[in-house]
Design a protein around this motif. Sequence first.
Motif, PDB file in Angstrom:
ATOM      1  N   SER A   1      -1.379  14.516   5.319  1.00  0.00           N
ATOM      2  CA  SER A   1      -1.841  13.417   4.462  1.00  0.00           C
ATOM      3  C   SER A   1      -1.719  13.846   2.998  1.00  0.00           C
ATOM      4  N   THR A   2      -1.181  12.967   2.172  1.00  0.00           N
ATOM      5  CA  THR A   2      -1.055  13.304   0.742  1.00  0.00           C
ATOM      6  C   THR A   2      -2.449  13.481   0.116  1.00  0.00           C
ATOM      7  N   THR A   3      -3.443  12.819   0.697  1.00  0.00           N
ATOM      8  CA  THR A   3      -4.805  12.951   0.170  1.00  0.00           C
ATOM      9  C   THR A   3      -5.330  14.373   0.406  1.00  0.00           C
TER      10      THR A   3
ATOM     11  N   GLN B   1       3.739  10.878   7.018  1.00  0.00           N
ATOM     12  CA  GLN B   1       2.445  11.558   7.174  1.00  0.00           C
ATOM     13  C   GLN B   1       2.109  11.617   8.664  1.00  0.00           C
TER      14      GLN B   1
ATOM     15  N   TRP C   1      -4.218   6.086   9.662  1.00  0.00           N
ATOM     16  CA  TRP C   1      -3.236   5.262   8.928  1.00  0.00           C
ATOM     17  C   TRP C   1      -1.847   5.680   9.370  1.00  0.00           C
TER      18      TRP C   1
ATOM     19  N   LYS D   1      -1.037  -7.858   6.675  1.00  0.00           N
ATOM     20  CA  LYS D   1      -1.264  -6.778   5.705  1.00  0.00           C
ATOM     21  C   LYS D   1       0.032  -5.993   5.469  1.00  0.00           C
TER      22      LYS D   1
ATOM     23  N   THR E   1      -0.522   9.557  -3.169  1.00  0.00           N
ATOM     24  CA  THR E   1      -1.874   9.740  -3.714  1.00  0.00           C
ATOM     25  C   THR E   1      -1.743  10.074  -5.189  1.00  0.00           C
TER      26      THR E   1
ATOM     27  N   ASP F   1      -6.889  -4.688   0.249  1.00  0.00           N
ATOM     28  CA  ASP F   1      -5.685  -4.779   1.077  1.00  0.00           C
ATOM     29  C   ASP F   1      -4.739  -5.787   0.446  1.00  0.00           C
TER      30      ASP F   1
ATOM     31  N   GLY G   1      -5.328   6.751  -2.971  1.00  0.00           N
ATOM     32  CA  GLY G   1      -4.282   6.756  -1.940  1.00  0.00           C
ATOM     33  C   GLY G   1      -3.739   5.350  -1.772  1.00  0.00           C
ATOM     34  N   ILE G   2      -2.429   5.237  -1.840  1.00  0.00           N
ATOM     35  CA  ILE G   2      -1.797   3.921  -1.680  1.00  0.00           C
ATOM     36  C   ILE G   2      -0.749   4.022  -0.564  1.00  0.00           C
ATOM     37  N   GLY G   3      -0.865   3.141   0.402  1.00  0.00           N
ATOM     38  CA  GLY G   3       0.114   3.107   1.492  1.00  0.00           C
ATOM     39  C   GLY G   3       0.790   1.747   1.496  1.00  0.00           C
TER      40      GLY G   3
ATOM     41  N   GLY H   1      -2.253  10.474   8.512  1.00  0.00           N
ATOM     42  CA  GLY H   1      -2.647   9.553   7.436  1.00  0.00           C
ATOM     43  C   GLY H   1      -4.063   9.007   7.663  1.00  0.00           C
ATOM     44  N   VAL H   2      -4.819   8.907   6.570  1.00  0.00           N
ATOM     45  CA  VAL H   2      -6.210   8.458   6.654  1.00  0.00           C
ATOM     46  C   VAL H   2      -6.355   7.090   6.008  1.00  0.00           C
ATOM     47  N   GLY H   3      -7.028   6.178   6.704  1.00  0.00           N
ATOM     48  CA  GLY H   3      -7.268   4.845   6.163  1.00  0.00           C
ATOM     49  C   GLY H   3      -8.739   4.650   5.831  1.00  0.00           C
ATOM     50  N   ARG H   4      -9.069   3.443   5.444  1.00  0.00           N
ATOM     51  CA  ARG H   4     -10.446   3.112   5.096  1.00  0.00           C
ATOM     52  C   ARG H   4     -11.351   3.236   6.308  1.00  0.00           C
TER      53      ARG H   4
ATOM     54  N   TRP I   1       4.031   6.427   0.821  1.00  0.00           N
ATOM     55  CA  TRP I   1       2.714   7.041   1.047  1.00  0.00           C
ATOM     56  C   TRP I   1       2.440   7.951  -0.142  1.00  0.00           C
TER      57      TRP I   1
END
Length: 332
Positions: free
Chosen positions: A98-100, A125, A136, A195, A146, A188, A216-218, A128-131, A144
Amino acid sequence: MRKGNPMNETSEKILEILERQSGPISGEKISEMTGITRSAVWKNINELKELGYSIESTKSKGYELKESTPKLLPHEIKKYLKTDFIGKDIRYFKNTPSTTWVAKDLCSKKDAENFNGTILIAEEQTGGVGRLGRAWFSPSGGIWTTIILKPTIPIDKLFFVTMSASIAVARTIRRMYDIGALIKWPNDIYIGDKKVSGILLELAAEADQIHYCLLGIGIDANIKPEDLQCSLQTPITSLNIEIGHDIDRAKFLATMLGEFERRYKLVEEGEYKAISREWKSLSLTLEKRVRITTPRRTFEGEAIDLDEYGALIIKKDNGKVERILSGDCTPI
Ligand code: BTN
């Protein structure tokens, strides 16, 4: 090799020569211009080919750049980037969990101030991590990224940073492809009822002081229908599906970063009203009947406003008004 850049300085110089040249250029000429041997030129050309550049080589004429790489390399983004500080330092990863996480690691090692505006990009990724702690899905073809930021605003105004990012993504889609992208609260980006992008802000702060935040923007950019991972809860789409072909991800990202930086500066200047006004004009949520789902409950009502902290104001059927700070909101 420079950190987070898969292209060495010599390859980059050669690439710039090929980009300026119309038609082929001999290995001998490139060798003269760069001060390296012809075999070193050949070696660097092969490295560029491995990075996805289509370069034609002929014994008689030399080398000619036929097509740029489809990869989201720093060199490609910088060709279009017109920002003051965002993306001046771009770190690229072919594959990372994950870039985060990478950004967190970077900020924990040195003073995060040094990284204000640095962006991390991954081609793919694996974690990947989402909300709300969700996974993600981040296959290759998406964007992907950050952005590391050190905002000088009160913590309770942080939502304006995510609002600026949501506006930037929606505006870029609208301007570049003439598609009516809108923002679904909290952050979103939707095209129609699907989405296409999600935004997540993570914060490292103490008392009232922000150490840094990770934006973080995906974006589901060049992802074909068969490669999208749909869930029943959230129907999703990609820019490839909506437009009918792949987009130039480097140009899209550079444009979006420019749109973001412009609004981020307004936030730092305390121009919250301007951001709020623009967000509302792009909202898919306001003035709609919605279902709110929080970890504790689900209820319905009308989304009547957004307050000065980014909370959604819901008028319930019994006439009571509630502020919602986090959760899911679905227009019904
Ligand atoms: C959401 O749940 O809608 C937010 C998704 C945010 C995904 C991005 S992709 C780049 C960065 N790295 C991550 O692991 N997550 C964010």
